[in-house]
Scaffold this motif. Structure first.
Motif, PDB file in Angstrom:
ATOM      1  N   ASP A  13      -1.920   6.262  14.140  1.00  0.00           N
ATOM      2  CA  ASP A  13      -2.504   6.808  12.922  1.00  0.00           C
ATOM      3  C   ASP A  13      -3.753   6.008  12.597  1.00  0.00           C
ATOM      4  OD1 ASP A  13      -3.117   7.842  10.498  1.00  0.00           O
ATOM      5  OD2 ASP A  13      -1.135   7.568   9.611  1.00  0.00           O
ATOM      6  N   CYS A  14      -4.847   6.439  13.167  1.00  0.00           N
ATOM      7  CA  CYS A  14      -6.108   5.711  13.069  1.00  0.00           C
ATOM      8  C   CYS A  14      -7.192   6.742  13.341  1.00  0.00           C
ATOM      9  CB  CYS A  14      -6.107   4.606  14.130  1.00  0.00           C
ATOM     10  SG  CYS A  14      -7.711   3.852  14.441  1.00  0.00           S
ATOM     11  N   TRP A 171     -17.183   2.329   1.952  1.00  0.00           N
ATOM     12  CA  TRP A 171     -16.610   2.437   0.604  1.00  0.00           C
ATOM     13  C   TRP A 171     -15.079   2.545   0.696  1.00  0.00           C
ATOM     14  CZ3 TRP A 171     -20.129   5.039  -3.495  1.00  0.00           C
ATOM     15  CH2 TRP A 171     -19.649   4.752  -4.775  1.00  0.00           C
ATOM     16  N   GLY A 173     -13.002   0.834   2.733  1.00  0.00           N
ATOM     17  CA  GLY A 173     -12.474   0.814   4.095  1.00  0.00           C
ATOM     18  C   GLY A 173     -12.759  -0.522   4.734  1.00  0.00           C
ATOM     19  N   ALA A 177     -10.791  -3.702  10.850  1.00  0.00           N
ATOM     20  CA  ALA A 177      -9.344  -3.621  11.055  1.00  0.00           C
ATOM     21  C   ALA A 177      -8.888  -2.214  11.404  1.00  0.00           C
ATOM     22  CB  ALA A 177      -8.613  -4.094   9.796  1.00  0.00           C
ATOM     23  N   SER A 178      -9.464  -1.208  10.743  1.00  0.00           N
ATOM     24  CA  SER A 178      -8.786   0.081  10.800  1.00  0.00           C
ATOM     25  C   SER A 178      -9.661   1.235  11.294  1.00  0.00           C
ATOM     26  CB  SER A 178      -8.209   0.412   9.420  1.00  0.00           C
ATOM     27  OG  SER A 178      -9.232   0.411   8.477  1.00  0.00           O
ATOM     28  N   VAL A 216     -15.565  -4.239  -6.712  1.00  0.00           N
ATOM     29  CA  VAL A 216     -15.035  -3.480  -7.863  1.00  0.00           C
ATOM     30  C   VAL A 216     -13.539  -3.736  -8.020  1.00  0.00           C
ATOM     31  CG1 VAL A 216     -16.705  -1.606  -7.724  1.00  0.00           C
ATOM     32  CG2 VAL A 216     -14.600  -1.459  -6.378  1.00  0.00           C
ATOM     33  N   ILE A 581      -3.143  -5.343  -4.311  1.00  0.00           N
ATOM     34  CA  ILE A 581      -3.328  -4.315  -3.285  1.00  0.00           C
ATOM     35  C   ILE A 581      -2.665  -4.792  -1.995  1.00  0.00           C
ATOM     36  CG2 ILE A 581      -5.452  -3.351  -4.277  1.00  0.00           C
ATOM     37  CD1 ILE A 581      -7.044  -4.925  -2.184  1.00  0.00           C
ATOM     38  N   GLN A 585      -3.108  -4.615   7.658  1.00  0.00           N
ATOM     39  CA  GLN A 585      -3.327  -5.829   8.417  1.00  0.00           C
ATOM     40  C   GLN A 585      -3.959  -5.443   9.750  1.00  0.00           C
ATOM     41  OE1 GLN A 585      -3.392  -9.181   9.072  1.00  0.00           O
ATOM     42  NE2 GLN A 585      -1.558  -9.358   7.795  1.00  0.00           N
ATOM     43  N   ARG A 586      -4.927  -6.225  10.191  1.00  0.00           N
ATOM     44  CA  ARG A 586      -5.620  -5.885  11.435  1.00  0.00           C
ATOM     45  C   ARG A 586      -4.691  -5.767  12.653  1.00  0.00           C
ATOM     46  NH1 ARG A 586     -10.464  -9.481  14.116  1.00  0.00           N
ATOM     47  NH2 ARG A 586     -11.211  -7.870  15.501  1.00  0.00           N
ATOM     48  N   ASN A 590       0.253   0.152  10.241  1.00  0.00           N
ATOM     49  CA  ASN A 590       1.329   0.369   9.280  1.00  0.00           C
ATOM     50  C   ASN A 590       2.469  -0.561   9.694  1.00  0.00           C
ATOM     51  OD1 ASN A 590      -0.292   2.159   7.867  1.00  0.00           O
ATOM     52  ND2 ASN A 590       0.182   3.787   9.297  1.00  0.00           N
ATOM     53  N   TYR A 685      -2.116   1.102  -4.516  1.00  0.00           N
ATOM     54  CA  TYR A 685      -2.975  -0.007  -4.965  1.00  0.00           C
ATOM     55  C   TYR A 685      -3.236   0.059  -6.470  1.00  0.00           C
ATOM     56  CZ  TYR A 685      -4.045   0.086   0.107  1.00  0.00           C
ATOM     57  OH  TYR A 685      -3.974   0.126   1.480  1.00  0.00           O
TER      58      TYR A 685
HETATM   59  N1  LIG Z   1      -5.327  -2.197  12.146  1.00  0.00           N
HETATM   60  C1  LIG Z   1      -4.923  -1.148  11.431  1.00  0.00           C
HETATM   61  N2  LIG Z   1      -5.621   0.009  11.467  1.00  0.00           N
HETATM   62  C2  LIG Z   1      -5.199   1.072  10.739  1.00  0.00           C
HETATM   63  C3  LIG Z   1      -4.022   1.021   9.970  1.00  0.00           C
HETATM   64  C4  LIG Z   1      -3.288  -0.202   9.986  1.00  0.00           C
HETATM   65  O1  LIG Z   1      -2.227  -0.330   9.346  1.00  0.00           O
HETATM   66  N3  LIG Z   1      -3.776  -1.249  10.703  1.00  0.00           N
HETATM   67  N4  LIG Z   1      -3.620   2.112   9.253  1.00  0.00           N
HETATM   68  C5  LIG Z   1      -4.201   3.395   9.571  1.00  0.00           C
HETATM   69  C6  LIG Z   1      -4.016   4.292   8.446  1.00  0.00           C
HETATM   70  S1  LIG Z   1      -2.501   5.028   8.261  1.00  0.00           S
HETATM   71  C7  LIG Z   1      -4.970   4.551   7.565  1.00  0.00           C
HETATM   72  S2  LIG Z   1      -4.665   5.631   6.291  1.00  0.00           S
HETATM   73  C8  LIG Z   1      -6.293   3.997   7.705  1.00  0.00           C
HETATM   74  C9  LIG Z   1      -6.803   3.361   6.454  1.00  0.00           C
HETATM   75  O2  LIG Z   1      -8.164   3.173   6.662  1.00  0.00           O
HETATM   76  P1  LIG Z   1      -9.060   2.328   5.697  1.00  0.00           P
HETATM   77  O3  LIG Z   1      -8.972   2.917   4.353  1.00  0.00           O
HETATM   78  O4  LIG Z   1     -10.355   2.064   6.290  1.00  0.00           O
HETATM   79  O5  LIG Z   1      -8.252   1.055   5.813  1.00  0.00           O
HETATM   80  P2  LIG Z   1      -8.108  -0.210   5.072  1.00  0.00           P
HETATM   81  O6  LIG Z   1      -8.250  -1.251   6.055  1.00  0.00           O
HETATM   82  O7  LIG Z   1      -6.878  -0.053   4.294  1.00  0.00           O
HETATM   83  O8  LIG Z   1      -9.319  -0.285   4.050  1.00  0.00           O
HETATM   84  C10 LIG Z   1      -9.050  -0.128   2.785  1.00  0.00           C
HETATM   85  C11 LIG Z   1      -9.899  -1.137   2.064  1.00  0.00           C
HETATM   86  O9  LIG Z   1      -9.958  -0.642   0.756  1.00  0.00           O
HETATM   87  C12 LIG Z   1      -9.878  -1.721  -0.110  1.00  0.00           C
HETATM   88  N5  LIG Z   1      -9.441  -1.225  -1.394  1.00  0.00           N
HETATM   89  C13 LIG Z   1      -8.219  -1.275  -1.970  1.00  0.00           C
HETATM   90  N6  LIG Z   1      -8.259  -0.693  -3.177  1.00  0.00           N
HETATM   91  C14 LIG Z   1      -9.534  -0.267  -3.369  1.00  0.00           C
HETATM   92  C15 LIG Z   1     -10.207   0.410  -4.432  1.00  0.00           C
HETATM   93  O10 LIG Z   1      -9.628   0.775  -5.448  1.00  0.00           O
HETATM   94  N7  LIG Z   1     -11.524   0.672  -4.243  1.00  0.00           N
HETATM   95  C16 LIG Z   1     -12.200   0.293  -3.135  1.00  0.00           C
HETATM   96  N8  LIG Z   1     -13.485   0.590  -3.053  1.00  0.00           N
HETATM   97  N9  LIG Z   1     -11.594  -0.337  -2.133  1.00  0.00           N
HETATM   98  C17 LIG Z   1     -10.280  -0.604  -2.245  1.00  0.00           C
HETATM   99  C18 LIG Z   1      -8.944  -2.695   0.560  1.00  0.00           C
HETATM  100  O11 LIG Z   1      -9.182  -4.008   0.087  1.00  0.00           O
HETATM  101  C19 LIG Z   1      -9.292  -2.527   2.033  1.00  0.00           C
HETATM  102  O12 LIG Z   1     -10.201  -3.481   2.483  1.00  0.00           O
HETATM  103  O13 LIG Z   1      -6.331   2.986   8.703  1.00  0.00           O
HETATM  104  C20 LIG Z   1      -5.668   3.300   9.891  1.00  0.00           C
HETATM  105  N10 LIG Z   1      -5.935   2.229  10.793  1.00  0.00           N
END
Ligand SMILES: Nc1nc2c(c(=O)[nH]1)N[C@H]1C(S)=C(S)[C@@H](COP(=O)(O)OP(=O)(O)OC[C@H]3O[C@@H](n4cnc5c(=O)[nH]c(N)nc54)[C@H](O)[C@@H]3O)O[C@H]1N2
Ligand SMILES: Nc1nc2c(c(=O)[nH]1)N[C@H]1C(S)=C(S)[C@@H](COP(=O)(O)OP(=O)(O)OC[C@H]3O[C@@H](n4cnc5c(=O)[nH]c(N)nc54)[C@H](O)[C@@H]3O)O[C@H]1N2
Ligand SMILES: [Mo]
Length: 694
Positions: A13-14, A171, A173, A177-178, A216, A581, A585-586, A590, A685
């Motif tokens: 899921d990425c 924004w 993300g 890591a993800s 923010v 929040i 984790q990198r 999940n 969060y």
């Molecule tokens: N390594 C790794 N990769 C993944 C995942 C994983 O668990 N590990 N999960 C996968 C899944 S299921 C998904 S849905 C995607 C998620 O994809 P992304 O959304 O890019 O993943 P995150 O790394 O959660 O980035 C979210 C960022 O949002 C920040 N954040 C938290 N609350 C807020 C807020 O209110 N406003 C703003 N502007 N930022 C906020 C967090 O501090 C974090 O740094 O990634 C996928 N890829």
């Protein structure tokens, strides 16, 4: 030695959905690598999937069906045959179906993103059975609804174009890591002179490497977008021609944002007015110079009460400055709806028995904690009596975990789990069925971050007695006596049905060719909205949305405060003053990979990042063990005192297996089951906590 290379797809899921090459020697997979020819993968796999062999050949793999011998949650099982497992399950389901099949519920998410091992044969089975439907909201539904109100569909910029952008707003993300392969493009843009800005409460790995970081407070992004629009309009940093031709409701928007001054915005977001000014000006002025400005909006902004509105507001920005005119300008949340998926054919909702006296019902996966504890009632229908879990680990990932675990512990609930490993959820199963991993089965993949269809050929034979999900549901259908021809479809048949080759995006789709080639690109225009053509009701980018009004929402961009924050819940904040929040984790995906020791060792144990001022007030030093708590529950973690967590915020990178933590708990003990403004999604969060030395 007989060595060959098999074309495969990363199933996780990425957004990156990598094309992989698997080396197989005498029937054993010996290496996985990213396909160097696939433009998005570009030969690189992330640290997790580079270890995929460790996961597939892990000594803890579930290899045989099992029956529970201990109490629910204890995790004691004994081996049984497939025949006994299928007989037990079908007997139970037949009994339940005789009185009310809605007492049966599937629970699945994106353990694999594959079309075949995801929702194809499984959904045929549950539809034919007349089971309750599952509302799959746990990740992306708030933003999906939000972006659709503004742009009409979940589609947007092509990830490959970001390297040509001159300004990128990352924004909500943490791409390193993800969304690693997007980050590679952003890095390339930076080398070519682009400015990168992260908007994130947390100084993540990604935020650290951007030119600017705007921290923010969680759940306030909608306000920041309103403040940006105020400045763009105030300073006339607009593309009036684009606005006139391709947008709807500009005069009303102008009125709406009139009082969103930088001061008001900054106060709500917990930042400095100068940061709001800087952000809006660099966005407007870069675009004014004719250079492409891009936004990569992600999931972080969606996980609070107003998460849908936040995405809807942010998606208004590119149209105001005419960023869509360039292939390297605009916004991307998800490319998911660029794919012409044939969901009806794959899932066959028409198989659902039609009984007007007992219409089907839908259960929201994000409130499974409450719903498992509901008795029979007129309003709810029958209590949930059987749960069939696949591609998901709800006991660890669903919000308000104590209630989820309490529900799963019900003695009268019959639970079946299809899994690779004995997860926290498996511990509560009555029957466990061993599933194959991506190296052992066929699949076909869309992506939510790029524009390719990717094929997965099986590289090795199934380990032990593991079977693909698709095969398990075929066998269950047969055990139930379902003789509809669709239950005879093979995995190749399902792959052939996956995408509509009459749709202009996928005219070349042909499974037999794709299997050989590994991947194919969809045919889409470089700059999808350069000349409008938004798939909204008006065909324009909708600053004003009549549909939102019909849906009972504010039709204009607005700010919806978090449920739990110092400003919106001052009394609660007296007890629990810190926002928490728990983003990914990198080294985990999940909860997947948490049990791969080499990856878990890089994290060690659950951590809580806390600002020096907040730690100091509580007498907490770096490395101390702390208890994080609120009215819903608690967990212990080792502190990392760091300015990466802004003041007033604590960060618990997730999602840990509960049983691999010293106290058997993870961050979801603290999260709540309240839902977002749109899309019925969880608010992971949007949480207040207190922290004390353990
Ligand atoms: N390594 C790794 N990769 C993944 C995942 C994983 O668990 N590990 N999960 C996968 C899944 S299921 C998904 S849905 C995607 C998620 O994809 P992304 O959304 O890019 O993943 P995150 O790394 O959660 O980035 C979210 C960022 O949002 C920040 N954040 C938290 N609350 C807020 C807020 O209110 N406003 C703003 N502007 N930022 C906020 C967090 O501090 C974090 O740094 O990634 C996928 N890829
Ligand atoms: N606190 C907190 N909670 C969160 C989040 C957060 O950021 N913070 N993120 C949320 C998000 S964005 C998401 S998407 C959800 C993710 O929640 P889930 O979708 O439940 O994801 P995973 O925890 O990775 O569990 C997937 C399981 O599927 C199994 N699996 C993989 N492939 C197969 C297969 O082919 N067959 C079968 N039968 N099983 C398979 C894996 O072994 C794994 O145990 O978690 C949510 N929960
Ligand atoms: Mo997700």
């Amino acid at each position: 030695m007989n060595t060959r290379v098999v074309r495969a797809a990363c199933p996780h899921d990425c957004p990156d959905t990598c094309a992989m090459l698997v080396t197989v020697a005498d029937g054993v997979a010996t290496a996985v690598r990213g396909d160097p020819d696939h433009p998005n993968t570009a030969g690189a796999l992330c640290t997790k999937v580079a270890r995929y062999l460790e996961r597939t050949y892990h000594t803890d793999r579930l290899l045989y069906p099992m029956r529970r011998t201990g109490k629910k949650g204890e995790g004691r099982f004994e081996r049984i045959s497939w025949e006994e497992a299928l007989d037990t399950i079908s007997a139970k389901l037949k009994t339940l179906a005789q009185s009310d099949s809605r007492a049966i519920l599937p629970y699945s998410y994106a353990g694999t993103m594959g079309v075949i091992q995801g929702e194809s044969m499984a959904m045929r089975f549950f539809n034919r059975l007349g089971a309750s439907k599952l509302d799959r909201t746990i990740c992306s539904s708030a933003g999906s609804v939000g972006i659709k109100y503004t742009l009409g569909a979940k589609m947007g910029m092509d990830t490959e174009q970001y390297e040509h952008s001159k300004l990128i707003l990352i924004w909500g993300g943490n791409s390193i890591a993800s969304n690693l392969h997007f980050w590679m493009r952003a890095q390339e843009a930076k080398r070519r002179g682009a400015v990168l800005i992260a908007i994130d409460p947390y100084r993540s790995l990604t935020a650290e490497k951007c030119d600017h970081h705007i921290p923010v407070m969680p759940g306030t992004d909608a306000a920041l977008a309103l403040g940006m629009m105020h400045i763009l309009i105030r300073d006339d940093l607009l593309d009036h021609d684009y606005i006139d031709r391709y947008t709807l409701g500009y005069p009303l928007l102008k009125e709406r944002v009139a009082d969103w001054t930088p001061e008001k915005t900054a106060q709500i977001c917990g930042i400095d007015p100068a940061q709001v000014e800087m952000l809006a000006r660099v966005y407007g002025e870069t675009s004014r110079r004719g250079e492409p400005v891009a936004i990569r909006v992600n999931y972080g902004v969606q996980r609070a009460h107003g998460g849908g509105m936040a995405v809807r507001n942010i998606a208004c920005l590119p149209a105001l400055v005419g960023a869509w005119r360039h292939p390297a300008g605009g916004i991307l949340l998800s490319s998911g709806e660029t794919y012409p998926k044939k969901e009806q054919q794959l899932q066959r909702p028409d198989l659902m028995p039609t009984d007007s006296a007992r219409p089907t019902r839908t259960i929201n996966m994000s409130t499974i904690g409450d719903d498992l504890l509901r008795p029979d009632s007129e309003a709810f229908g029958p209590a949930i009596q059987a749960l069939i879990v696949y591609n998901a680990n709800p006991v660890a990932v669903a919000p308000e975990s104590a209630k989820v675990a309490q529900g799963f512990a019900r003695e009268d609930l019959f639970t079946v789990v299809l899994e690779h490993f004995q997860t926290d959820t498996v511990d509560y199963a009555d029957i466990v069925l061993p599933a194959t991993t991506q190296l052992e089965h066929t699949d076909i993949h869309a992506s939510y971050g790029h524009l390719y269809i990717v094929a997965n050929n099986p590289a090795i034979a199934p380990l032990g007695e593991a079977k693909p999900n698709s095969e398990i549901f075929r066998l269950l259908a047969s055990a139930m006596g379902f003789d509809d021809p669709c239950f005879k479809d093979s995995d190749d048949d399902l792959a052939t049905q996956a995408f509509d080759s009459t749709h202009p995006h996928a005219m070349h789709f042909d499974w037999s060719r794709l299997k050989e080639d590994g991947w194919m690109r969809l045919s889409v225009a470089d700059a999808p909205f350069a000349q409008g053509g938004f798939p909204t009701p008006s065909g324009k980018c909708e600053f004003y949305s009549e549909q939102m009004k019909k849906d009972g929402l504010d039709p204009l961009p607005a700010f919806i405060a978090p449920y739990e924050s110092r400003a919106s819940a001052p009394e609660l904040a007296m007890k629990y003053p810190l926002a928490m929040i728990s983003p990914p984790q990198r080294n985990f995906l999940n909860t997947t990979f948490v049990n791969v020791k080499s990856l878990r060792d890089t994290e060690g144990e659950p951590h809580l990042e806390i600002h020096p001022a907040d730690a100091g007030q509580r007498g907490i030093a770096d490395g101390d063990m702390v208890r994080v708590f609120n009215d819903r529950g608690s967990m212990v973690a080792k502190t990392h005192v760091t300015e990466n967590a802004r003041e007033g915020l604590v960060v618990a990178l997730s999602i840990w297996w509960k049983k691999l933590a010293s106290d058997g708990k993870n961050a979801n003990e603290l999260t709540n089951q309240r839902l977002t403004d749109m899309g019925r999604a969880p608010t992971f969060y949007d949480v207040l906590v207190q922290v004390e030395k353990a």
